[in-house]
Structure formats: C-alpha cells, structure tokens
Design an enzyme around this catalytic site. Structure first.
Site, PDB file in Angstrom:
ATOM      1  N   GLU A 150      50.898  -6.826   9.461  1.00 22.94           N
ATOM      2  CA  GLU A 150      51.430  -5.466   9.610  1.00 22.94           C
ATOM      3  C   GLU A 150      51.863  -4.882   8.262  1.00 22.94           C
ATOM      4  O   GLU A 150      52.171  -3.707   8.159  1.00 22.94           O
ATOM      5  CB  GLU A 150      52.579  -5.444  10.623  1.00 22.94           C
ATOM      6  N   SER A 163      52.399 -18.691   7.336  1.00 22.97           N
ATOM      7  CA  SER A 163      53.427 -19.662   6.930  1.00 22.97           C
ATOM      8  C   SER A 163      53.448 -20.858   7.892  1.00 22.97           C
ATOM      9  O   SER A 163      53.010 -20.749   9.042  1.00 22.97           O
ATOM     10  CB  SER A 163      54.790 -18.974   6.925  1.00 22.97           C
ATOM     11  N   CYS A 201      48.127 -18.895  -1.474  1.00 23.38           N
ATOM     12  CA  CYS A 201      48.389 -20.209  -0.872  1.00 23.38           C
ATOM     13  C   CYS A 201      47.870 -21.318  -1.769  1.00 23.38           C
ATOM     14  O   CYS A 201      48.220 -22.475  -1.597  1.00 23.38           O
ATOM     15  CB  CYS A 201      47.738 -20.304   0.486  1.00 23.38           C
TER      16      CYS A 201
HETATM   17  P1  NAD Z   1      53.529 -15.110   8.247  1.00 24.91           P
HETATM   18  O1  NAD Z   1      53.450 -16.460   8.844  1.00 24.91           O
HETATM   19  O2  NAD Z   1      54.852 -14.446   8.173  1.00 24.91           O
HETATM   20  O3  NAD Z   1      52.570 -14.084   9.042  1.00 24.91           O
HETATM   21  C1  NAD Z   1      51.217 -14.375   9.291  1.00 24.91           C
HETATM   22  C2  NAD Z   1      50.770 -13.623  10.550  1.00 24.91           C
HETATM   23  O4  NAD Z   1      51.533 -14.081  11.671  1.00 24.91           O
HETATM   24  C3  NAD Z   1      50.961 -12.111  10.484  1.00 24.91           C
HETATM   25  O5  NAD Z   1      49.848 -11.496  11.078  1.00 24.91           O
HETATM   26  C4  NAD Z   1      52.230 -11.872  11.295  1.00 24.91           C
HETATM   27  O6  NAD Z   1      52.225 -10.636  11.962  1.00 24.91           O
HETATM   28  C5  NAD Z   1      52.222 -13.010  12.302  1.00 24.91           C
HETATM   29  N1  NAD Z   1      53.562 -13.506  12.626  1.00 24.91           N
HETATM   30  C6  NAD Z   1      54.659 -13.496  11.808  1.00 24.91           C
HETATM   31  N2  NAD Z   1      55.711 -14.067  12.433  1.00 24.91           N
HETATM   32  C7  NAD Z   1      55.275 -14.460  13.646  1.00 24.91           C
HETATM   33  C8  NAD Z   1      55.897 -15.132  14.740  1.00 24.91           C
HETATM   34  N3  NAD Z   1      57.168 -15.499  14.699  1.00 24.91           N
HETATM   35  N4  NAD Z   1      55.156 -15.372  15.834  1.00 24.91           N
HETATM   36  C9  NAD Z   1      53.862 -15.014  15.891  1.00 24.91           C
HETATM   37  N5  NAD Z   1      53.216 -14.376  14.885  1.00 24.91           N
HETATM   38  C10 NAD Z   1      53.920 -14.107  13.777  1.00 24.91           C
HETATM   39  O7  NAD Z   1      52.860 -15.218   6.788  1.00 24.91           O
HETATM   40  P2  NAD Z   1      52.794 -14.112   5.644  1.00 24.91           P
HETATM   41  O8  NAD Z   1      54.162 -13.931   5.069  1.00 24.91           O
HETATM   42  O9  NAD Z   1      52.050 -12.920   6.099  1.00 24.91           O
HETATM   43  O10 NAD Z   1      51.847 -14.861   4.579  1.00 24.91           O
HETATM   44  C11 NAD Z   1      52.328 -15.765   3.619  1.00 24.91           C
HETATM   45  C12 NAD Z   1      52.185 -17.200   4.088  1.00 24.91           C
HETATM   46  O11 NAD Z   1      50.813 -17.469   4.399  1.00 24.91           O
HETATM   47  C13 NAD Z   1      52.547 -18.222   3.010  1.00 24.91           C
HETATM   48  O12 NAD Z   1      53.283 -19.250   3.614  1.00 24.91           O
HETATM   49  C14 NAD Z   1      51.200 -18.739   2.517  1.00 24.91           C
HETATM   50  O13 NAD Z   1      51.213 -20.029   1.980  1.00 24.91           O
HETATM   51  C15 NAD Z   1      50.408 -18.692   3.778  1.00 24.91           C
HETATM   52  N6  NAD Z   1      48.970 -18.669   3.512  1.00 24.91           N
HETATM   53  C16 NAD Z   1      48.293 -19.828   3.728  1.00 24.91           C
HETATM   54  C17 NAD Z   1      46.948 -19.866   3.454  1.00 24.91           C
HETATM   55  C18 NAD Z   1      46.168 -21.140   3.680  1.00 24.91           C
HETATM   56  O14 NAD Z   1      44.966 -21.089   3.573  1.00 24.91           O
HETATM   57  N7  NAD Z   1      46.784 -22.255   3.990  1.00 24.91           N
HETATM   58  C19 NAD Z   1      46.276 -18.728   2.981  1.00 24.91           C
HETATM   59  C20 NAD Z   1      47.015 -17.556   2.789  1.00 24.91           C
HETATM   60  C21 NAD Z   1      48.375 -17.547   3.062  1.00 24.91           C
END
Ligand code: NAD
Length: 495
Positions: free
Chosen positions: A175, A225, A280
């Site tokens: 979002e 995350s 990441c």
């Molecule tokens: P996030 O986990 O906050 O959000 C990711 C997605 O999940 C978003 O679409 C969000 O709307 C949704 N979301 C958020 N909270 C939620 C909940 N409680 N329940 C269900 N859905 C929920 O992550 P972010 O802040 O957008 O991205 C950064 C994180 O992503 C970092 O931890 C990074 O390491 C990780 N990441 C990992 C990789 C990988 O390949 N391992 C790649 C890119 C990013």
C-alpha cells in the site's frame, strides 16, 4: 488528489470509499491516495480470476508465450515510465529503479520459454506394454502479496511464471507504493492478455486475510518481513493452500585477510547503502577477519563520506530517503540502541538534512565498529543505511557467525583463496552465497530464496522452482494391449 484503484477484469475499478495516503518520501508530502478495497472489490476480483482461469488454462503454452513476448517488448518501451513510478513512491534513485525493472523483465524473458519448461517426463515400458509419463498442470487462482521495497521486481518474480503456467493471478501490492503494479497490469492487457488473468487488488492486512481464507485461491506467494511471512505460512497451511513465504534478512559479507580490500570496500559500500539499505539482499554486517579490521573500517568510512544522499530527481544521487516517517524513526531508534549497547559509532546518519527537502525521510550512511553478536543492531533486521562491522580472529569464527544467525538469505566472502571460498559456499547455512561479489542475487534462470527465518515453504521464487510452485504434478500410467488377458491381481505388481 489522484486516486489509485484496483485493476480488475481489464479495467480500473473499486467500490470502496476508504483510502490511505501515499507519500513522496523525498518531501514527506502526500502525492496520491490508494483505495483500501472492500469485500465487494474482493468478490469481484475472485469471480473474474475464476472465469479467466477456465479459459486461460486451455490456451496453449506456445500462445501464452507469444503474449509474454509482446509484454516483454512493451515493458522495454515503458522502462522509463515504470522506473519513475517506482522512484516517485519509493524514493530510490532512477537508475536503481530501472535496474530493478530490468531484473523483473528477466523473469518475463524466462517465462517466454514456458512450452519447453512444461515438457514432462516419459518412460516407455515401465512394465510390459505399460508407459508412464508426468505432466505439470496449473493450480487455478494464484495470489501474490508483495513488499514496498521492490514494487516492480518482486511482483514480477511471481506473476509472469504463474500466468505462463496457465493460472490466473491476483496481486496485492504494498500500500506504500501501489502505482507501478497497475501500469504493469495495463501493459499486460495491451500485449493481449485476456481480462481477469492478471488482477491487482489494493489494500492492507484485511485484503490479505480474505486472500488467505478464500477456498478458491490455490496458492499464496509472499515476500515481506519475517513476522508476516510466518503468519502467511501458518494461515495458508491452515486453509490448505500451497505457500512460499519469503521473509527478512541480515546478510553478512566476510572479508578475509587475503582479500582484495579495495574490491571488498567497493562491494560493501554499494550493498550496504544502495537503495538506503532497503534491500532484502543488502549487506548489513561486514565481518572483518584477522588483522585487516582497522584498514577495512577506515576505507569504508572514507568511501561513505563521498556518497551523495539526495532525492531521485537529482541525477547524481547515490541513495535516496527511506520509505516513511515511522520507518525513519525506527532506524534512528536502532542506532541509539547500538550506541547504548556499546558499539562504536563511526558515522552517524541521524539528523541528516537536505536543503529544500527538510521533511523528507533522509538518513545518512551509518557505520558501527566493534559490534558483537549479543547486540540488537546485530540480531535484528534494521532495513536502513546502517552497516555493522564485527571483528573475528579467524575464518571459523566468521563462518559460525553466519551459520548461527537466525536469518539465512544471503552471504558473501571476499578472498583470494579458492579452498576457503569453496568451504564457505558448501558449509554456509545460507540460501544465496557469493564469492567476491557483494550481493549474490540469482538471475531469473536460477531461483531466489533464503534458508532459516528468511523463507517458509518448500519453494524459492522464479526459475524452475517457480514453475514447480505454480503447477501440480500429474503422473499417468497406461497400458494399451488387446492381447493381455485381464485377471485379478492380489499382490503389488513388480517388474
Ligand atoms: P511487510 O511484511 O510489512 O509487508 C509486506 C506485505 O504484507 C504488504 O503487501 C503488506 O500490505 C502486507 N502486510 C503487512 N502487515 C501484514 C499483516 N500483519 N498481515 C497480513 N499482511 C500484512 O514488509 P515491507 O515493510 O513492505 O517490506 C520490507 C520487508 O520485506 C523486509 O523485512 C525485507 O527483508 C523483506 N523482503 C524480503 C525479500 C526476500 O526475498 N526475502 C525481498 C524483499 C523484501
């Protein structure tokens, strides 16, 4: 104010009247609003995806591949536009945004080979006049939930392969930077993709929960995350869905005393501070082995002072702001914790001000020395421009650090000793490993995924792992023979 809606069944739509602000991280200003989709939006999306799947799954792989080829061309023509959408909502530099679109495009190129990738296996005469073959069939409606840090590339790790395999795909983007996914969907329609095969639904946790519960959605791909990845994994399993959930990281780069130090420093600088550390596969821990530590820290510090922190509109910018005000505060809190836990702060990125962009979410490159494994800055993912240097007396200690850390996404070693390099690549408990390269991100023709707390589920993203994730295996055994007398058999047939 521009409103960013959904892309359902080939057109922009939404029935909800609830919105969230989208910010320009360089200025801190609201630049648009994204819809928080409601139940009616969700029901329409699933209906459209279900209908589209019925027809799309019967389109031949070769015809699917031709549409993907046209899509590839149209992404190439629109790279500049797509990159600007990424930069304006995420804040990363334009060149970095372009690079990320190109890495996503590579997955489209890979998926163009789907007629070859879906070829099965055949064994003649597994028994007398009996043949066995295996084929891969699509799952149905597949879904993807993606993070803010790669609004083009990470969705493109997923949907091109899923769609090439004959599935329909529902994307729930972050979002925080939702515009790029709509443009990607529009371009796919223009390339000839039938309506409903690729739908984009905007929203937050509420839409994610609907995806996780809906009985007609067969699989969930998640990147984000670790706490959310665990939740997605558990809920998907509870609802009998196929799942791949990629989480956070704490990537180490080990510098051996025999390494080319200047090469290692160049690698560390780009990997630690590029995209403001919001990758990441960013390097957040440099492990200095033996007597090189003082030299290494000094060189990293000197290089970091040369970095230009600026908005993406400045062509000379090396790194932009972080994603939000809240995230900036969280990173500043982590830096304060590092100081109070006893790490030596060499460069402090807090209170970084840029004239004309005082409300932007900028932080300068931050460097800690003498970090130890009990400190929170070592244990936790910070996801910002903060690099910790840990000193070890030998290689074994460095390898133990890598292996004992709960995250297992990426790790690299810089060395001129092939034996040490080989030991590291075979013995590290890590999904993606590099030798004399800073960020060992596999290309689309291989698969991307970590170990331990960085991936939950049996499959990595894209490459052949993607094809296997988005299909289910069917094995058929058949006998065609009029001459064989059929008699009941009461023992396991053997050959
Ligand atoms: P996030 O986990 O906050 O959000 C990711 C997605 O999940 C978003 O679409 C969000 O709307 C949704 N979301 C958020 N909270 C939620 C909940 N409680 N329940 C269900 N859905 C929920 O992550 P972010 O802040 O957008 O991205 C950064 C994180 O992503 C970092 O931890 C990074 O390491 C990780 N990441 C990992 C990789 C990988 O390949 N391992 C790649 C890119 C990013």
């Amino acid at each position: 104010m521009e409103k960013i809606a959904n892309y359902i069944n080939g057109s922009i739509s939404s029935s909800s009247s609830n919105f969230l602000p989208v910010f320009d991280p360089s200025t801190g200003e609201i630049i648009s609003e994204v819809v928080l989709s409601d139940e009616s939006d969700f029901i329409n999306t699933v209906k459209s995806s279900e209908k589209a799947f019925q027809e799309w799954s019967h389109v031949t792989p070769l015809k699917r591949s031709r549409i993907l080829s046209k899509y590839k061309e149209s992404i190439e023509k629109n790279i500049e536009n797509l990159a600007k959408l990424v930069s304006s909502e995420h804040g990363k530099t334009l060149d970095d945004a372009k690079g990320s679109v190109i890495r996503g495009l590579e997955v489209v190129e890979f998926a163009c080979g789907i007629p070859h990738l879906l070829k099965g296996e055949f064994s003649q005469n597994v028994g007398l006049n009996i043949d066995t073959w295996s084929t891969r069939q699509p799952l149905g409606i597949t879904a993807g939930i993606t993070p803010f840090n790669f609004p083009a590339m990470v969705p493109m790790w997923m949907y091109p392969i899923s769609i090439a395999c004959g599935n329909s795909f529902i994307l729930k983007p972050s979002e925080k930077d939702p515009s790029c996914s709509i443009k990607l969907a529009e371009l796919f329609s223009e390339a000839g993709l039938p309506d409903g095969v690729f739908n984009v639904i905007q929203g937050d946790k509420r839409i994610v929960d609907q995806i996780l519960k809906h009985k007609d959605i067969s699989s969930v791909s998640f990147v984000g995350s670790t706490p959310v990845a665990k939740y997605i994994y558990e809920q998907s399993a509870k609802n009998f869905k196929k799942v791949q959930a990629l989480g956070g990281a704490k990537n180490h780069l080990v510098v051996m005393p025999d390494a080319n130090i200047d090469q290692a420093v160049d690698g560390i600088i780009g990997a630690a501070y590029g995209s403001a550390g919001e990758r990441c596969m960013a390097i957040s821990v440099a492990v200095a082995v033996g007597n090189i530590a003082d030299n290494l820290v000094e060189k990293i510090h000197l290089q970091s002072l040369k970095l230009k922190v600026a908005p993406w509109t400045d062509q000379d910018s090396d790194m932009g702001p972080v994603i939000s005000k809240e995230h900036k505060k969280k990173i500043e809190k982590s830096i304060s914790a590092g100081i109070s836990e006893g790490a030596k702060l060499i460069a402090d990125g807090r209170n970084y001000k840029i004239q004309g962009y005082e409300n932007g979410y900028f932080l300068g490159p931050t460097l800690f020395d003498n970090v130890t494994k009990d400190m929170s800055i070592y244990k936790e993912e910070i996801f910002g421009p903060v690099l910790s240097v840990v000193r070890t007396s030998n290689y074994e200690e460095a390898l133990n650090l890598v292996n004992e850390h709960p995250f297992g996404n990426g790790a690299s070693i810089y060395t001129s000793d092939g034996e040490v390099a080989r030991h590291f690549t075979t013995s590290s408990k890590i999904g993606m490993v590099g030798v004399n390269v800073p960020i060992p991100v596999p290309t689309a023709f291989h698969s991307f995924g970590g170990w331990k707390q960085s991936l939950f589920g049996g499959h990595s993203m894209h490459g052949i792992e993607g094809v296997h994730f988005y299909t289910k295996l069917k094995t058929t055994t058949s006998r065609w023979s009029k001459s064989i007398q059929a008699e009941p058999e009461f023992v396991m047939p053997t050959n």
